[in-house]
Design a protein around this motif. Structure first.
Motif, mmCIF file in Angstrom:
data_model
loop_
_atom_site.group_PDB
_atom_site.id
_atom_site.type_symbol
_atom_site.label_atom_id
_atom_site.label_comp_id
_atom_site.label_asym_id
_atom_site.label_seq_id
_atom_site.Cartn_x
_atom_site.Cartn_y
_atom_site.Cartn_z
ATOM 1 N N ASP A 1 40.842 34.925 50.615
ATOM 2 C CA ASP A 1 41.916 35.296 48.511
ATOM 3 C C ASP A 1 42.265 36.286 48.980
ATOM 4 O O ASP A 1 42.221 37.650 49.596
ATOM 5 C CB ASP A 1 40.509 35.845 47.771
ATOM 6 C CG ASP A 1 41.671 35.859 46.379
ATOM 7 O OD1 ASP A 1 40.998 36.328 45.876
ATOM 8 O OD2 ASP A 1 42.369 35.911 46.622
ATOM 9 N N ALA A 2 43.854 36.099 48.567
ATOM 10 C CA ALA A 2 44.975 37.537 49.235
ATOM 11 C C ALA A 2 44.289 38.470 47.932
ATOM 12 O O ALA A 2 45.497 39.703 48.245
ATOM 13 C CB ALA A 2 47.128 37.156 49.151
ATOM 14 N N GLY A 3 43.880 38.424 46.938
ATOM 15 C CA GLY A 3 43.950 39.963 45.263
ATOM 16 C C GLY A 3 45.667 39.326 45.092
ATOM 17 O O GLY A 3 46.098 38.602 44.778
ATOM 18 N N VAL A 4 45.609 40.705 44.624
ATOM 19 C CA VAL A 4 46.560 40.932 43.562
ATOM 20 C C VAL A 4 48.259 41.133 45.364
ATOM 21 O O VAL A 4 48.236 41.746 45.212
ATOM 22 C CB VAL A 4 46.758 42.190 42.712
ATOM 23 C CG1 VAL A 4 47.895 41.917 41.534
ATOM 24 C CG2 VAL A 4 45.336 41.426 41.433
ATOM 25 N N THR A 5 49.688 40.066 45.106
ATOM 26 C CA THR A 5 50.219 41.312 45.876
ATOM 27 C C THR A 5 51.404 41.392 44.899
ATOM 28 O O THR A 5 51.918 40.254 44.076
ATOM 29 C CB THR A 5 50.500 39.928 46.650
ATOM 30 O OG1 THR A 5 51.483 38.396 46.275
ATOM 31 C CG2 THR A 5 49.401 39.551 47.494
ATOM 32 N N GLN A 6 52.161 42.325 45.359
ATOM 33 C CA GLN A 6 53.403 42.875 44.664
ATOM 34 C C GLN A 6 54.699 42.699 45.490
ATOM 35 O O GLN A 6 54.165 43.280 46.777
ATOM 36 C CB GLN A 6 53.688 43.915 44.477
ATOM 37 C CG GLN A 6 52.572 44.020 42.690
ATOM 38 C CD GLN A 6 52.305 45.431 42.237
ATOM 39 O OE1 GLN A 6 50.977 46.071 42.298
ATOM 40 N NE2 GLN A 6 53.665 45.181 42.052
ATOM 41 N N SER A 7 55.892 42.403 45.358
ATOM 42 C CA SER A 7 56.918 42.576 46.729
ATOM 43 C C SER A 7 58.306 43.127 45.418
ATOM 44 O O SER A 7 58.417 42.758 43.673
ATOM 45 C CB SER A 7 57.097 40.855 46.832
ATOM 46 O OG SER A 7 57.722 40.670 45.492
ATOM 47 N N PRO A 8 58.877 44.550 46.091
ATOM 48 C CA PRO A 8 58.581 44.441 47.197
ATOM 49 C C PRO A 8 57.780 45.985 47.442
ATOM 50 O O PRO A 8 57.159 46.063 46.289
ATOM 51 C CB PRO A 8 60.413 44.954 48.265
ATOM 52 C CG PRO A 8 60.922 45.107 46.375
ATOM 53 C CD PRO A 8 60.367 44.400 45.680
ATOM 54 N N HIS A 29 42.974 33.967 38.434
ATOM 55 C CA HIS A 29 42.838 35.578 36.953
ATOM 56 C C HIS A 29 44.318 35.033 36.551
ATOM 57 O O HIS A 29 45.303 33.945 37.011
ATOM 58 C CB HIS A 29 43.587 36.501 37.329
ATOM 59 C CG HIS A 29 42.525 36.951 37.992
ATOM 60 N ND1 HIS A 29 42.508 38.113 38.252
ATOM 61 C CD2 HIS A 29 41.309 36.910 38.137
ATOM 62 C CE1 HIS A 29 41.424 39.049 38.712
ATOM 63 N NE2 HIS A 29 40.427 38.238 38.461
ATOM 64 N N ASP A 30 44.275 34.706 35.087
ATOM 65 C CA ASP A 30 45.126 34.056 34.149
ATOM 66 C C ASP A 30 46.557 35.202 33.627
ATOM 67 O O ASP A 30 47.468 34.989 32.431
ATOM 68 C CB ASP A 30 44.637 32.953 33.203
ATOM 69 C CG ASP A 30 43.770 33.856 31.808
ATOM 70 O OD1 ASP A 30 43.678 33.135 31.760
ATOM 71 O OD2 ASP A 30 43.707 35.054 32.132
ATOM 72 N N SER A 93 45.873 42.017 38.051
ATOM 73 C CA SER A 93 45.579 40.850 37.084
ATOM 74 C C SER A 93 43.910 40.903 36.845
ATOM 75 O O SER A 93 42.493 41.497 37.157
ATOM 76 C CB SER A 93 45.492 39.949 37.890
ATOM 77 O OG SER A 93 44.950 39.802 39.079
ATOM 78 N N SER A 94 44.000 39.731 35.446
ATOM 79 C CA SER A 94 42.748 39.766 34.840
ATOM 80 C C SER A 94 42.653 38.312 34.881
ATOM 81 O O SER A 94 43.785 37.537 34.645
ATOM 82 C CB SER A 94 42.262 40.425 34.274
ATOM 83 O OG SER A 94 43.312 40.809 32.769
ATOM 84 N N ARG A 95 41.016 38.239 34.383
ATOM 85 C CA ARG A 95 41.107 36.520 33.647
ATOM 86 C C ARG A 95 40.687 37.110 32.006
ATOM 87 O O ARG A 95 39.436 37.721 31.419
ATOM 88 C CB ARG A 95 39.371 36.384 34.180
ATOM 89 C CG ARG A 95 39.722 34.627 33.589
ATOM 90 C CD ARG A 95 38.637 33.982 34.568
ATOM 91 N NE ARG A 95 38.209 32.424 34.333
ATOM 92 C CZ ARG A 95 37.117 31.319 34.950
ATOM 93 N NH1 ARG A 95 36.679 32.379 35.557
ATOM 94 N NH2 ARG A 95 37.973 30.624 34.514
#
Lengths: 113, 115
Positions: A1-8, A29-30, A93-95
């Motif tokens: 699970d990559a978790g939460v990813t942000q870019s850049p 998460h939605d 992110s959360s559910r």
């Protein structure tokens, strides 16, 4: 699970320009929330997206807008950048409907010059 | 409106000594309370939460926090500090009766653990 990813991870923009930041939520998460963290301050809530709609908004001007896609990923757009927009922008992110904690990405450091 | 106060900008403690980082909150209704830690140029990492039940909650890396409803406090504690605990700590709150999961954060407390 990559978790939460942000870019850049880092971005330098000139005053008056527009910027788009991106976020992919943790698997399962939605709901995506965006926060602005100015230097030396705690994160400040910008807005939250659920079911592709903005559900709640903090005290930020209309220059800040967002979008959520069917795959739950999200974008934060900032128009007419000001020097004061320089900050770390955090995606969380959360559910929905649960008591689970929000997971945060590593952030995007925006510098406006 | 909900709010969080972290009265100390910085807490200094020697390695091996106990540490406490203070947090008080204001919210309508029952609170959900959280502690996050932030390392330089990184996002927030979840440490622990209080939702309901036992007032003493245990979290990651040996941290714990005590919920005190009468004092509206949620202080973070650790029995024996490590140099690697040095970081910026944030307390956050959301209301139980809120339909949204948005968090209100304190301004943060820098924890410095000396060898």
């Amino acid at each position: 699970d990559a978790g939460v990813t942000q870019s850049p991870t880092h971005l330098i923009k000139t005053r008056g320009q527009q910027v788009t930041l991106r976020c992919s939520p943790k698997s399962g998460h939605d709901t995506v929330s965006w926060y602005q963290q100015a230097l030396g301050q705690g994160p400040q809530f910008i807005f939250q997206y659920y079911e592709e709609e903005e559900r709640q908004r903090g005290n930020f001007p209309d220059r800040f807008s967002g979008h959520q896609y069917p795959n739950y990923s999200s974008e934060l757009n900032v128009n007419a950048l000001l020097l004061g927009d320089s900050a770390l922008y955090l995606c969380a992110s959360s559910r929905a409907g649960t008591r689970t904690e929000a997971f945060f990405g590593q952030g995007t450091r925006l510098t406006v010059v | 409106a909900q709010s969080v106060a972290q009265p100390e900008d910085q807490v200094n403690v020697a390695e091996g000594n106990p540490l406490t980082v203070k947090c008080t909150y204001s919210v309508s209704g029952n609170p959900y309370l959280f502690w996050y830690v932030q390392y330089p140029n990184r996002g927030l990492q979840f440490l622990l939460k209080y939702i309901t039940g036992d007032n003493l909650v245990k979290g990651s890396y040996g941290f714990e926090a005590e919920f005190n409803k009468s004092q509206t406090s949620f202080h973070l504690k650790k029995p024996s500090a490590l140099v690697s605990d040095s970081a910026l700590y944030f307390c956050a709150v959301r209301a139980e009766n809120s339909g949204y999961s948005t968090l209100t954060f304190g301004k943060g407390t820098m924890l410095l653990v000396s060898p």
